[in-house]
Scaffold this motif. Structure first.
Motif, mmCIF file in Angstrom:
data_model
loop_
_atom_site.group_PDB
_atom_site.id
_atom_site.type_symbol
_atom_site.label_atom_id
_atom_site.label_comp_id
_atom_site.label_asym_id
_atom_site.label_seq_id
_atom_site.Cartn_x
_atom_site.Cartn_y
_atom_site.Cartn_z
ATOM 1 N N ASN A 58 -4.897 6.669 -4.234
ATOM 2 C CA ASN A 58 -3.964 5.687 -3.708
ATOM 3 C C ASN A 58 -3.456 4.892 -4.913
ATOM 4 O O ASN A 58 -4.056 3.891 -5.318
ATOM 5 C CB ASN A 58 -4.668 4.780 -2.694
ATOM 6 N N ILE A 59 -2.379 5.355 -5.488
ATOM 7 C CA ILE A 59 -1.848 4.774 -6.729
ATOM 8 C C ILE A 59 -1.425 3.320 -6.535
ATOM 9 O O ILE A 59 -1.625 2.491 -7.426
ATOM 10 C CB ILE A 59 -0.683 5.628 -7.277
ATOM 11 N N ASP A 60 -0.872 2.991 -5.368
ATOM 12 C CA ASP A 60 -0.480 1.600 -5.116
ATOM 13 C C ASP A 60 -1.665 0.653 -5.310
ATOM 14 O O ASP A 60 -1.555 -0.367 -5.977
ATOM 15 C CB ASP A 60 0.061 1.443 -3.689
ATOM 16 N N LYS A 61 -2.806 1.005 -4.740
ATOM 17 C CA LYS A 61 -3.994 0.140 -4.821
ATOM 18 C C LYS A 61 -4.569 0.107 -6.238
ATOM 19 O O LYS A 61 -5.024 -0.933 -6.694
ATOM 20 C CB LYS A 61 -5.061 0.628 -3.845
ATOM 21 N N ILE A 62 -4.553 1.232 -6.920
ATOM 22 C CA ILE A 62 -5.082 1.261 -8.287
ATOM 23 C C ILE A 62 -4.239 0.388 -9.210
ATOM 24 O O ILE A 62 -4.766 -0.406 -9.991
ATOM 25 C CB ILE A 62 -5.176 2.708 -8.807
ATOM 26 N N ILE A 63 -2.926 0.505 -9.114
ATOM 27 C CA ILE A 63 -2.046 -0.316 -9.962
ATOM 28 C C ILE A 63 -2.214 -1.789 -9.639
ATOM 29 O O ILE A 63 -2.323 -2.628 -10.536
ATOM 30 C CB ILE A 63 -0.576 0.146 -9.822
ATOM 31 N N LEU A 64 -2.271 -2.127 -8.362
ATOM 32 C CA LEU A 64 -2.449 -3.522 -7.963
ATOM 33 C C LEU A 64 -3.781 -4.073 -8.496
ATOM 34 O O LEU A 64 -3.841 -5.187 -9.025
ATOM 35 C CB LEU A 64 -2.386 -3.651 -6.440
ATOM 36 N N PHE A 65 -4.840 -3.291 -8.392
ATOM 37 C CA PHE A 65 -6.159 -3.683 -8.893
ATOM 38 C C PHE A 65 -6.100 -3.948 -10.398
ATOM 39 O O PHE A 65 -6.598 -4.968 -10.876
ATOM 40 C CB PHE A 65 -7.166 -2.575 -8.573
#
Length: 188
Positions: free
Chosen positions: A169-176
């Motif tokens: 889940n790239i969205d969550k990884i980038i946000l993290f």
């Protein structure tokens, strides 16, 4: 002696019957198109961190795969941030999924590839040891991710494709990564 029936006798004979059948055919065709389009499938790049752990990233996020890079480690960064590299004149943050998911490597061979992923205006690089190719996955048929040591890290995986490839889940990884890097800059 068996009775044979000719299918042509069931065909419509009037113009009104033909219009009704044509309308029904259009309606049924629309339902088939809707059913096919409701199946959300995506093409993804499949890569490994070591001999056992396979991951996937949807091509919707992948900008490029690069080799021949040098990662410059920076002080006081979390272990999952390997450092930065010069990517076309910009500093690109490099994420080490081995550290993020607590994957112990049998060998200490450095990663050979960086998968540059983009979400909006933010880009990061993901380290990979092997690029295996690409496949399609259906979002609706992904298996639930296996439990990980941290609930937040479990959110980094959308699901398992064929029980073996963890779709990230790239969205969550980038946000993290963004949130943790902001915290570090505030603490200075």
């Amino acid at each position: 002696m068996p009775v044979t029936r000719n299918a042509s006798r069931y065909m419509p004979t009037s113009a009104e019957d033909t219009k009704i059948l044509e309308a029904r055919a259009v309606m049924l065709a629309e339902k088939v198109v809707d059913a096919v389009s409701s199946v959300s499938s995506a093409n993804f790049i499949r890569f490994r961190l070591d001999e056992r752990n396979a991951f996937g990233v949807s091509y919707d996020y992948v900008k490029e795969v690069i080799q021949n890079f040098q990662v410059t480690p920076l002080p006081k960064l979390p272990a999952y941030i390997a450092g930065v590299t010069n990517y076309r004149g910009y500093l690109l943050t490099i994420v080490n999924l081995n550290a993020m998911f607590n994957i112990k490597r049998d060998d200490e061979k450095s990663s050979s590839y960086i998968i540059v992923v983009v979400n909006g205006m933010t880009s990061i690089g993901i380290m990979a040891s092997f690029i295996d190719g690409s496949e399609y996955y259906n979002l609706a048929t992904l298996d639930a991710p296996l439990p990980i040591d941290s609930t937040s890290k479990q959110d980094f995986i959308q699901g398992l494709h064929n029980g073996t490839v963890a779709i990230l889940n790239i969205d969550k990884i980038i946000l993290f990564c963004q949130e943790h890097l902001k915290q570090l800059s505030v603490e200075k």
